[in-house]
Enzyme design. Structure first.
Site, mmCIF file in Angstrom:
data_model
loop_
_atom_site.group_PDB
_atom_site.id
_atom_site.type_symbol
_atom_site.label_atom_id
_atom_site.label_comp_id
_atom_site.label_asym_id
_atom_site.label_seq_id
_atom_site.Cartn_x
_atom_site.Cartn_y
_atom_site.Cartn_z
ATOM 1 N N HIS A 226 -0.429 12.352 -1.875
ATOM 2 C CA HIS A 226 0.340 12.683 -0.930
ATOM 3 C C HIS A 226 1.373 11.514 -0.726
ATOM 4 C CE1 HIS A 226 -2.800 10.279 0.925
ATOM 5 N NE2 HIS A 226 -1.794 10.181 2.046
ATOM 6 N N ASP B 281 3.198 10.116 2.914
ATOM 7 C CA ASP B 281 2.915 10.062 4.087
ATOM 8 C C ASP B 281 3.984 10.789 5.167
ATOM 9 O OD1 ASP B 281 0.383 8.815 3.916
ATOM 10 O OD2 ASP B 281 1.333 7.031 4.270
#
Length: 308
Positions: A134, A136
């Site tokens: 991912h 952020d």
């Protein structure tokens, strides 16, 4: 006389949208950038395109403009910088990060000493949930420029973090895929990334303040000009203008790019280690292989720009 042996093989093929083996383009610097030595610290590369360990810098001290500029160049060129034996306080961590801009707050993660510090306390009763590739806070209109993370408590084994260079990921997409996704936008939402381990009432209260946002599928880095793949499995829900099936298939393929080891660096934490990464150019993954041991970290994030 040549013989076409392929005619003797049965027909078999892998799906066109899978990964393909073979050589990869491993370009660390933006096109046209010049390789220059660093004069104010020692830098040791940890990966081919991403990740370097810095020695000779005290993160608890004030940064002179020249040192800040050289560290910023190293961040842009290596995407994530690692520092060992940094016995800094939470206030010093915030002060270091503030050299790059305004600091962020995050209502969904445990608060540290101040609102700008988030604490990740992982233990036997609270396992980690960051073990997915991912970037952020892409659910914000202005996702973070970068983050500074330090480990306060390190498990006896495991607990590494990995980062992937999403500029390299973009470079290695087939030309027809790059042509297809350039100009597309995707929707990002905080709810998919938090709904499995966050109080639903808290999520509901923040829905109006943080509505879904659209970002380019391929963003342009505001400092280097490099094109980077900017979708991630935690927060990207769909691609605008595609039906759900086509969007899901394309996103699955694009998410897969971060899994390529040639684009990655893996960091083994020690107590008082610090990582500083460029959130505009990377994805990361916190390896959750230390349960039930404790792992405690604090993160400070820097407000970024609106992707274009």
């Amino acid at each position: 006389m040549s013989i076409d042996l392929s005619a003797r093989l049965r027909f078999a093929t892998v799906p066109d949208d899978g990964m393909v083996e073979g050589p990869r383009t491993l370009r660390r610097l933006p096109e046209g950038a010049e390789e220059r030595p660093y004069e104010l610290f020692r830098l040791r590369p940890l990966g081919r395109v991403i990740g370097a360990e810095i020695a000779g810098v005290d993160l608890g001290a004030s940064l002179a403009p020249a040192l800040r500029a050289e560290l910023n160049r190293a961040l842009l060129e290596w995407k994530v910088l690692f520092f060992r034996d940094q016995r800094v306080t939470s206030a010093q961590q915030r002060a270091f990060a503030a050299n790059w801009g305004e600091l962020e707050t995050n209502p969904f993660i445990e608060r540290g000493e101040t609102d700008e510090v988030v604490r990740f306390t992982r233990s036997a009763g609270m396992p980690g949930y960051e073990n997915i590739w991912h970037t952020d806070v892409t659910w914000r209109r202005n996702p973070a420029l970068g983050s500074v993370l330090r480990l306060l408590e390190v498990p006896p084994v495991g607990g590494d973090t990995m980062w992937a260079d999403m500029g390299a990921a973009y470079d290695n997409l087939p030309a027809d895929v790059r042509e297809h996704i350039d100009g597309l936008t995707a929707v990002h939402d905080f709810i998919p990334g938090f709904d499995r381990f966050t109080d639903p009432d808290l999520l509901a209260r923040w829905q109006e303040r943080f509505p879904p946002v659209e970002h380019p599928v391929v963003r342009t880095h505001p400092e280097t000009g490099r094109r980077t793949l900017f979708v991630n499995q935690s927060f990207t829900t769909h691609i605008v203008g595609l039906d759900r099936g086509d969007s899901d298939r394309l996103l699955r393929y694009l998410f897969l790019q971060a899994h390529t080891p040639e684009f990655q660096v893996r960091f083994h934490w020690e107590r008082d280690s610090v990582a500083f990464w460029d959130n505009r150019a990377t994805q990361h993954y916190a390896v959750n292989d230390y349960h039930p041991h404790a792992r405690v970290a604090e993160r400070v994030a820097i407000v970024g720009d609106e992707p274009f």
